[in-house]
Structure formats: C-alpha cells, structure tokens
Design a protein around this motif. Sequence first.
Motif, mmCIF file in Angstrom:
data_model
loop_
_atom_site.group_PDB
_atom_site.id
_atom_site.type_symbol
_atom_site.label_atom_id
_atom_site.label_comp_id
_atom_site.label_asym_id
_atom_site.label_seq_id
_atom_site.Cartn_x
_atom_site.Cartn_y
_atom_site.Cartn_z
ATOM 1 N N ARG A 91 0.832 -1.207 0.000
ATOM 2 C CA ARG A 91 0.000 0.000 0.000
ATOM 3 C C ARG A 91 0.869 1.260 0.000
ATOM 4 N N ASN A 92 1.875 1.305 0.879
ATOM 5 C CA ASN A 92 2.747 2.484 0.951
ATOM 6 C C ASN A 92 3.528 2.682 -0.343
ATOM 7 N N LYS A 93 3.971 1.585 -0.937
ATOM 8 C CA LYS A 93 4.705 1.679 -2.208
ATOM 9 C C LYS A 93 3.835 2.342 -3.274
ATOM 10 N N TRP A 94 2.567 1.881 -3.401
ATOM 11 C CA TRP A 94 1.694 2.429 -4.437
ATOM 12 C C TRP A 94 1.225 3.844 -4.107
ATOM 13 N N GLN A 95 1.071 4.153 -2.845
ATOM 14 C CA GLN A 95 0.705 5.524 -2.476
ATOM 15 C C GLN A 95 1.832 6.491 -2.830
ATOM 16 N N ARG A 96 3.070 6.059 -2.646
ATOM 17 C CA ARG A 96 4.202 6.921 -3.028
ATOM 18 C C ARG A 96 4.355 7.020 -4.545
ATOM 19 N N ARG A 97 4.040 5.941 -5.236
ATOM 20 C CA ARG A 97 4.219 5.899 -6.689
ATOM 21 C C ARG A 97 3.162 6.719 -7.428
ATOM 22 N N LEU A 98 1.917 6.661 -6.970
ATOM 23 C CA LEU A 98 0.831 7.414 -7.604
ATOM 24 C C LEU A 98 0.607 8.700 -6.830
ATOM 25 N N ARG A 99 1.200 9.763 -7.304
ATOM 26 C CA ARG A 99 1.100 11.025 -6.568
ATOM 27 C C ARG A 99 -0.264 11.666 -6.735
ATOM 28 N N TYR A 100 -0.877 11.504 -7.909
ATOM 29 C CA TYR A 100 -2.180 12.107 -8.170
ATOM 30 C C TYR A 100 -3.069 11.084 -8.873
ATOM 31 N N LEU A 101 -4.353 11.190 -8.637
ATOM 32 C CA LEU A 101 -5.290 10.240 -9.215
ATOM 33 C C LEU A 101 -6.520 11.012 -9.688
ATOM 34 N N LEU A 102 -7.037 10.648 -10.848
ATOM 35 C CA LEU A 102 -8.273 11.226 -11.370
ATOM 36 C C LEU A 102 -9.338 10.144 -11.386
ATOM 37 N N VAL A 103 -10.465 10.417 -10.754
ATOM 38 C CA VAL A 103 -11.586 9.480 -10.710
ATOM 39 C C VAL A 103 -12.754 10.144 -11.413
ATOM 40 N N ASP A 104 -13.143 9.600 -12.546
ATOM 41 C CA ASP A 104 -14.260 10.144 -13.310
ATOM 42 C C ASP A 104 -15.508 9.318 -13.023
ATOM 43 N N GLU A 105 -16.664 9.933 -13.125
ATOM 44 C CA GLU A 105 -17.949 9.263 -12.872
ATOM 45 C C GLU A 105 -17.976 8.661 -11.471
ATOM 46 N N CYS A 106 -17.504 9.415 -10.510
ATOM 47 C CA CYS A 106 -17.386 8.917 -9.143
ATOM 48 C C CYS A 106 -18.735 8.509 -8.547
ATOM 49 N N GLN A 107 -19.812 9.077 -9.030
ATOM 50 C CA GLN A 107 -21.139 8.720 -8.516
ATOM 51 C C GLN A 107 -21.494 7.270 -8.846
ATOM 52 N N ASP A 108 -20.785 6.664 -9.773
ATOM 53 C CA ASP A 108 -21.073 5.290 -10.184
ATOM 54 C C ASP A 108 -20.065 4.277 -9.639
ATOM 55 N N THR A 109 -19.305 4.662 -8.615
ATOM 56 C CA THR A 109 -18.375 3.712 -8.012
ATOM 57 C C THR A 109 -19.106 2.817 -7.017
ATOM 58 N N ASN A 110 -18.627 1.594 -6.914
ATOM 59 C CA ASN A 110 -19.164 0.688 -5.897
ATOM 60 C C ASN A 110 -18.222 0.710 -4.691
ATOM 61 N N THR A 111 -18.557 -0.046 -3.669
ATOM 62 C CA THR A 111 -17.762 -0.060 -2.444
ATOM 63 C C THR A 111 -16.320 -0.458 -2.718
ATOM 64 N N CYS A 112 -16.126 -1.475 -3.532
ATOM 65 C CA CYS A 112 -14.790 -1.963 -3.843
ATOM 66 C C CYS A 112 -13.963 -0.897 -4.568
ATOM 67 N N GLN A 113 -14.537 -0.275 -5.563
ATOM 68 C CA GLN A 113 -13.824 0.763 -6.318
ATOM 69 C C GLN A 113 -13.489 1.961 -5.432
ATOM 70 N N PHE A 114 -14.432 2.354 -4.593
ATOM 71 C CA PHE A 114 -14.213 3.497 -3.699
ATOM 72 C C PHE A 114 -13.116 3.159 -2.676
ATOM 73 N N THR A 115 -13.133 1.932 -2.175
ATOM 74 C CA THR A 115 -12.103 1.494 -1.238
ATOM 75 C C THR A 115 -10.737 1.503 -1.904
ATOM 76 N N LEU A 116 -10.657 1.007 -3.126
ATOM 77 C CA LEU A 116 -9.392 1.011 -3.858
ATOM 78 C C LEU A 116 -8.880 2.441 -4.044
ATOM 79 N N MET A 117 -9.776 3.348 -4.405
ATOM 80 C CA MET A 117 -9.372 4.746 -4.565
ATOM 81 C C MET A 117 -8.802 5.294 -3.262
#
Length: 157
Positions: A91-117
Amino acid sequence: LDSTDSAKIIGELLGGTGKEAIFKTQHQISLWKNDLKTPEEVVQTAANVWEQQTARVYASYQETLQSYQAVDFDDLIRLPAVLLQQNSEVRNKWQRRLRYLLVDECQDTNTCQFTLMKLLTGAEGMFTAVGDDDQSIYAWRGANMENLRKMQEDYPQ
C-alpha cells in the motif's frame, strides 16, 4: 474469465439449472464481490434459503477460480483492494508511486472501487473526483452514489 466462462462455472455448480437462475446467481456474487464481502461472510449473514445456497455457490466458485489460477472481472478490482488493505508495505509503495489520481464518474463507483481509490490516495488524498449524483445510473450493478458524499467526510480538506 469473461462473463460467459463465469456463467458456465456457476451453471455447473448449480447443477445445470436454467439461464435465469445462473444469471441471478452470477449477479448476486458480483454484488457481493463489489461490496468486498467474502463467501464466509455472506454464508453467516444470509437472510434466507436462497442467499444461503448462493453463498455456498459463491464459495465453490471462488475455489474453482483459484484451482484454475483465474480471476473474473470483479476480481480485477477486488483483489488489488484486498491486497492494499492487508499489506501496508505494498500500500505504501503504491501511495508513493501514484502522486495524483483522477476518478471520473465517481457517482457510479461501488464499495470496492471506492475502497481502492481511498487506499491508493492515502491520507493525503491527492486526487480529483468528477461526479454528478443526478447522473448515477449503475445502482443495479452495485454503484453507490453515497460515495460522492462520503468524500466530503473522508477528505474535508
């Protein structure tokens, strides 16, 4: 595996019942996976006989996937989310690697997708989310437009 392959396995586990039963079971398993529920959890919380039977099929289905060294479409998001939840080093490795994230259509995320984000963005929450709760159209697939509102609580900054 694609949905056709998945349906074949579920059909075999159900004992060759009709297409409607296969689709209904496949859909329920997908909803449980998208809600990050394990077969063991749903067996214990099943509200009726059909849910108990479907939960047992879910457990057998997961065992079959594992024996084939395969995943279905829902696992492509569920497994990384579970890995990031359970392994702080990854988790820490990927948090450091992905400095910024864009989530489009966020209203259509499910629990799993939101948790991953949330797991990918970490405590700093360096992301942009785009969504419109008036355009939420995937509730039938497990989307939860409350995720859009939860962002304001989870990331008040």
